[in-house]
Design a protein around this motif. Structure first.
Motif, PDB file in Angstrom:
ATOM      1  N   ILE A 149       0.848  -1.280   0.051  1.00  0.00           N
ATOM      2  CA  ILE A 149      -0.021   0.050  -0.140  1.00  0.00           C
ATOM      3  C   ILE A 149       0.864   1.307   0.152  1.00  0.00           C
ATOM      4  CG2 ILE A 149      -1.500   1.271   1.179  1.00  0.00           C
ATOM      5  CD1 ILE A 149      -2.722  -1.302   2.464  1.00  0.00           C
ATOM      6  N   ARG A 150       1.811   1.365   0.822  1.00  0.00           N
ATOM      7  CA  ARG A 150       2.683   2.391   1.031  1.00  0.00           C
ATOM      8  C   ARG A 150       3.561   2.527  -0.572  1.00  0.00           C
ATOM      9  NH1 ARG A 150       5.607   0.931   6.697  1.00  0.00           N
ATOM     10  NH2 ARG A 150       4.342   2.517   8.150  1.00  0.00           N
ATOM     11  N   SER A 151       4.018   1.546  -1.141  1.00  0.00           N
ATOM     12  CA  SER A 151       4.643   1.674  -2.375  1.00  0.00           C
ATOM     13  C   SER A 151       3.787   2.367  -3.453  1.00  0.00           C
ATOM     14  CB  SER A 151       5.070   0.410  -2.840  1.00  0.00           C
ATOM     15  OG  SER A 151       5.666   0.200  -3.963  1.00  0.00           O
ATOM     16  N   LYS A 152       2.450   2.015  -3.234  1.00  0.00           N
ATOM     17  CA  LYS A 152       1.404   2.564  -4.600  1.00  0.00           C
ATOM     18  C   LYS A 152       1.172   4.028  -3.988  1.00  0.00           C
ATOM     19  CE  LYS A 152      -0.466  -2.103  -5.402  1.00  0.00           C
ATOM     20  NZ  LYS A 152      -1.662  -2.719  -5.423  1.00  0.00           N
ATOM     21  N   ILE A 153       0.959   4.526  -2.786  1.00  0.00           N
ATOM     22  CA  ILE A 153       0.941   5.753  -2.271  1.00  0.00           C
ATOM     23  C   ILE A 153       2.213   6.622  -2.842  1.00  0.00           C
ATOM     24  CG2 ILE A 153       0.871   7.189  -0.351  1.00  0.00           C
ATOM     25  CD1 ILE A 153      -0.986   5.355   1.096  1.00  0.00           C
ATOM     26  N   SER A 154       3.194   6.012  -2.648  1.00  0.00           N
ATOM     27  CA  SER A 154       4.517   6.566  -2.932  1.00  0.00           C
ATOM     28  C   SER A 154       4.759   7.057  -4.499  1.00  0.00           C
ATOM     29  CB  SER A 154       5.686   5.872  -2.483  1.00  0.00           C
ATOM     30  OG  SER A 154       5.721   4.828  -3.677  1.00  0.00           O
ATOM     31  N   ASN A 155       3.822   6.433  -5.308  1.00  0.00           N
ATOM     32  CA  ASN A 155       3.898   6.659  -6.847  1.00  0.00           C
ATOM     33  C   ASN A 155       3.362   8.110  -6.951  1.00  0.00           C
ATOM     34  OD1 ASN A 155       4.896   4.255  -7.769  1.00  0.00           O
ATOM     35  ND2 ASN A 155       2.592   3.263  -7.613  1.00  0.00           N
ATOM     36  N   TYR A 156       2.508   8.577  -6.097  1.00  0.00           N
ATOM     37  CA  TYR A 156       1.953   9.951  -6.427  1.00  0.00           C
ATOM     38  C   TYR A 156       2.231  10.950  -5.329  1.00  0.00           C
ATOM     39  CZ  TYR A 156      -0.656   6.894  -9.496  1.00  0.00           C
ATOM     40  OH  TYR A 156      -0.957   5.741 -10.339  1.00  0.00           O
ATOM     41  N   THR A 157       2.906  10.659  -4.284  1.00  0.00           N
ATOM     42  CA  THR A 157       3.141  11.683  -3.074  1.00  0.00           C
ATOM     43  C   THR A 157       4.527  11.113  -2.396  1.00  0.00           C
ATOM     44  OG1 THR A 157       2.499  12.865  -1.404  1.00  0.00           O
ATOM     45  CG2 THR A 157       1.601  10.455  -1.530  1.00  0.00           C
ATOM     46  N   THR A 158       5.260  11.886  -1.690  1.00  0.00           N
ATOM     47  CA  THR A 158       6.348  11.669  -1.031  1.00  0.00           C
ATOM     48  C   THR A 158       5.799  11.615   0.696  1.00  0.00           C
ATOM     49  OG1 THR A 158       6.817  14.051  -0.519  1.00  0.00           O
ATOM     50  CG2 THR A 158       8.095  12.632  -2.213  1.00  0.00           C
ATOM     51  N   ASP A 159       4.591  11.752   0.803  1.00  0.00           N
ATOM     52  CA  ASP A 159       4.064  11.815   2.112  1.00  0.00           C
ATOM     53  C   ASP A 159       3.595  10.391   2.624  1.00  0.00           C
ATOM     54  OD1 ASP A 159       3.863  14.759   2.381  1.00  0.00           O
ATOM     55  OD2 ASP A 159       2.017  15.004   1.531  1.00  0.00           O
ATOM     56  N   ASN A 160       3.723  10.103   3.907  1.00  0.00           N
ATOM     57  CA  ASN A 160       3.623   8.981   4.500  1.00  0.00           C
ATOM     58  C   ASN A 160       2.376   8.987   5.218  1.00  0.00           C
ATOM     59  OD1 ASN A 160       3.692   6.167   5.452  1.00  0.00           O
ATOM     60  ND2 ASN A 160       5.379   6.840   7.060  1.00  0.00           N
ATOM     61  N   TYR A 161       1.458   8.035   4.935  1.00  0.00           N
ATOM     62  CA  TYR A 161      -0.087   8.230   5.410  1.00  0.00           C
ATOM     63  C   TYR A 161      -0.075   7.010   6.576  1.00  0.00           C
ATOM     64  CZ  TYR A 161      -1.260  12.193   2.630  1.00  0.00           C
ATOM     65  OH  TYR A 161      -0.988  13.480   2.113  1.00  0.00           O
ATOM     66  N   ILE A 162       0.929   6.148   6.475  1.00  0.00           N
ATOM     67  CA  ILE A 162       0.753   4.975   7.616  1.00  0.00           C
ATOM     68  C   ILE A 162       1.645   5.036   8.317  1.00  0.00           C
ATOM     69  CG2 ILE A 162       0.348   2.508   7.714  1.00  0.00           C
ATOM     70  CD1 ILE A 162      -0.981   2.604   4.886  1.00  0.00           C
ATOM     71  N   ARG A 163       1.556   5.120   9.654  1.00  0.00           N
ATOM     72  CA  ARG A 163       2.534   5.025  10.641  1.00  0.00           C
ATOM     73  C   ARG A 163       2.827   3.465  11.205  1.00  0.00           C
ATOM     74  NH1 ARG A 163       1.802   9.009  15.464  1.00  0.00           N
ATOM     75  NH2 ARG A 163       2.926  10.400  14.471  1.00  0.00           N
ATOM     76  N   THR A 164       3.998   3.197  11.384  1.00  0.00           N
ATOM     77  CA  THR A 164       4.221   1.949  11.925  1.00  0.00           C
ATOM     78  C   THR A 164       4.437   2.344  13.388  1.00  0.00           C
ATOM     79  OG1 THR A 164       5.664   1.162  10.051  1.00  0.00           O
ATOM     80  CG2 THR A 164       5.816   0.055  12.340  1.00  0.00           C
ATOM     81  N   ILE A 165       3.724   1.584  14.179  1.00  0.00           N
ATOM     82  CA  ILE A 165       3.757   1.666  15.798  1.00  0.00           C
ATOM     83  C   ILE A 165       4.629   0.498  16.077  1.00  0.00           C
ATOM     84  CG2 ILE A 165       2.784   2.142  17.961  1.00  0.00           C
ATOM     85  CD1 ILE A 165       2.050   4.068  15.792  1.00  0.00           C
ATOM     86  N   ARG A 166       5.956   0.733  16.597  1.00  0.00           N
ATOM     87  CA  ARG A 166       6.878  -0.546  16.880  1.00  0.00           C
ATOM     88  C   ARG A 166       6.435  -1.570  17.623  1.00  0.00           C
ATOM     89  NH1 ARG A 166      11.909  -0.882  15.167  1.00  0.00           N
ATOM     90  NH2 ARG A 166      11.917   1.265  14.572  1.00  0.00           N
ATOM     91  N   GLY A 167       6.234  -2.694  17.443  1.00  0.00           N
ATOM     92  CA  GLY A 167       5.827  -3.708  18.451  1.00  0.00           C
ATOM     93  C   GLY A 167       4.575  -3.801  18.599  1.00  0.00           C
ATOM     94  N   ILE A 168       3.690  -3.083  17.714  1.00  0.00           N
ATOM     95  CA  ILE A 168       2.164  -3.063  17.983  1.00  0.00           C
ATOM     96  C   ILE A 168       1.575  -3.058  16.790  1.00  0.00           C
ATOM     97  CG2 ILE A 168      -0.083  -1.793  18.729  1.00  0.00           C
ATOM     98  CD1 ILE A 168       1.761  -0.301  20.624  1.00  0.00           C
ATOM     99  N   GLY A 169       1.564  -2.183  15.893  1.00  0.00           N
ATOM    100  CA  GLY A 169       1.097  -2.254  14.374  1.00  0.00           C
ATOM    101  C   GLY A 169       1.067  -1.063  13.780  1.00  0.00           C
ATOM    102  N   TYR A 170      -0.275  -0.530  13.170  1.00  0.00           N
ATOM    103  CA  TYR A 170       0.002   0.487  12.385  1.00  0.00           C
ATOM    104  C   TYR A 170      -1.275   1.319  12.625  1.00  0.00           C
ATOM    105  CZ  TYR A 170       2.947  -2.402   9.588  1.00  0.00           C
ATOM    106  OH  TYR A 170       4.071  -3.243   9.165  1.00  0.00           O
ATOM    107  N   GLN A 171      -1.243   2.672  12.108  1.00  0.00           N
ATOM    108  CA  GLN A 171      -2.361   3.759  12.267  1.00  0.00           C
ATOM    109  C   GLN A 171      -2.293   4.646  10.887  1.00  0.00           C
ATOM    110  OE1 GLN A 171      -0.113   6.883  15.181  1.00  0.00           O
ATOM    111  NE2 GLN A 171      -2.234   6.791  15.288  1.00  0.00           N
ATOM    112  N   TYR A 172      -3.429   5.136  10.572  1.00  0.00           N
ATOM    113  CA  TYR A 172      -3.439   6.093   9.540  1.00  0.00           C
ATOM    114  C   TYR A 172      -3.168   7.329  10.312  1.00  0.00           C
ATOM    115  CZ  TYR A 172      -5.319   9.510   6.082  1.00  0.00           C
ATOM    116  OH  TYR A 172      -5.159  10.321   5.277  1.00  0.00           O
ATOM    117  N   CYS A 173      -2.674   8.251   9.811  1.00  0.00           N
ATOM    118  CA  CYS A 173      -2.659   9.804  10.104  1.00  0.00           C
ATOM    119  C   CYS A 173      -2.304  10.782   9.069  1.00  0.00           C
ATOM    120  CB  CYS A 173      -1.449   9.712  11.261  1.00  0.00           C
ATOM    121  SG  CYS A 173       0.301   9.094  10.410  1.00  0.00           S
TER     122      CYS A 173
END
Length: 230
Positions: free
Chosen positions: A200-224
Motif C-alpha cells: 500500500i505504501r509503495s502504491k501511495i508513493s507513486n503519487y506523493t512523498t507523504d507517508n500516511y501509514i505510521r508504524t507503531i513499533r511492536g504493535i501495528g499501524y495507524q493512519y495519520c
C-alpha cells in the motif's frame, strides 16, 4: 441470482476434480484450467469472481499468472501451495494474492476461505465511503483515489487501508488487521500484514512523498494525516 464463477487453476487431475466437485456442491460454479495459459485465456474471456491458483504449474508459474492478472484486475486470489515456509507465502502475498492455503487442506477450510473473501467484499460494498485528506473511497468499484489517481489496490489491500482510513489515529495491532484481512483459519504470520502495508505504501508513493501509514513499533499501524505524523 447466478452462482459466482470460481476459476480453479490446478494441474493435478484428482485435486482439480476434488476441488471443483466440492465448491460446486457449495453453490459456486467452477471454471477449470489445467495450466497457466488456459487460466489466462479463461480469465480474459469469462466473468470470474474469484481465483484458486496453484503455484506449481507445468507452463507458467502461479506467481507469473498472479502478476499478469494484477496488472488489470483486483479479483480475489487464493494461492494453493505445497510450500509451507513463510518466505514463499510472503512472496505470493507481495505479488497481490489475498489469501493462501497449503496442501494438504480440508475442503471445508477451503470453502470457508472462499466464503470469507466474498463476505468481506460484500461488507466493503455495503460500507460508507469515507473521504479523508487527499483520499477518496469509491465502494461501487472498490477503488481508492489519491488526488484523482487510482492506487489499484488488491481486495485485501483495499480492506486494510479503508479500515485504517476509517479510524484516523487509532492504532490497529497486527492481530486485529489479520482478523480483518484473513479468515478464522489464518495462522497469523505478522510479516504478511507487513507485506500488504508495504505494498500500500509503495502504491501511495507513486503519487506523493507523504507517508500516511505510521508504524507503531511492536504493535501495528495507524493512519495519520501529515500534522499528526510529524
Amino acid at each position: 441470482m447466478h452462482p459466482k464463477n470460481i476459476l480453479v487453476v490446478e494441474d493435478e487431475p484428482k485435486i482439480l476434480e476434488f476441488i471443483s466437485s466440492y465448491i460446486r456442491n457449495s453453490g459456486y460454479n467452477p471454471i477449470i484450467a489445467e495450466n497457466g495459459q488456459k487460466a489466462l485465456h479463461l480469465f480474459n474471456s469469462e466473468s470470474i469472481d474469484l481465483i484458486l491458483l496453484d503455484l506449481m504449474l507445468p507452463d507458467l508459474s502461479g506467481e507469473e499468472i498472479c502478476r499478469a492478472i494484477r496488472e488489470k484486475s483486483r479479483v480475489p486470489i487464493i494461492m494453493i501451495t505445497a510450500k509451507t515456509d513463510e518466505d514463499s507465502i510472503i512472496v505470493g502475498l507481495n505479488m497481490g494474492a489475498d489469501d493462501y492455503i497449503t496442501k494438504p487442506f480440508s475442503p471445508r477450510q477451503l470453502v470457508a476461505r472462499i466464503n470469507a473473501l466474498f463476505r468481506r467484499s460484500d461488507l466493503i460494498h455495503d460500507s460508507e465511503s469515507p473521504t479523508t485528506g487527499p483520499f477518496k473511497i469509491n465502494d461501487s468499484d472498490y477503488t481508492v483515489l489519491l488526488n484523482g489517481h487510482n492506487l489499484l489496490l488488491t481486495a485485501t489491500e483495499y480492506q486494510l487501508f479503508t479500515v485504517l482510513l476509517g479510524r484516523p489515529t487509532k492504532v490497529f495491532t497486527r492481530d486485529e488487521l489479520a482478523s480483518i484481512a484473513f479468515t478464522k483459519y489464518y495462522e497469523g504470520y505478522n510479516r504478511s500484514i507487513d507485506s500488504h502495508i508495504k505494498n500500500i505504501r509503495s502504491k501511495i508513493s507513486n503519487y506523493t512523498t507523504d507517508n500516511y501509514i505510521r508504524t507503531i513499533r511492536g504493535i501495528g499501524y495507524q493512519y495519520c494525516d501529515q500534522e499528526s505524523c510529524e
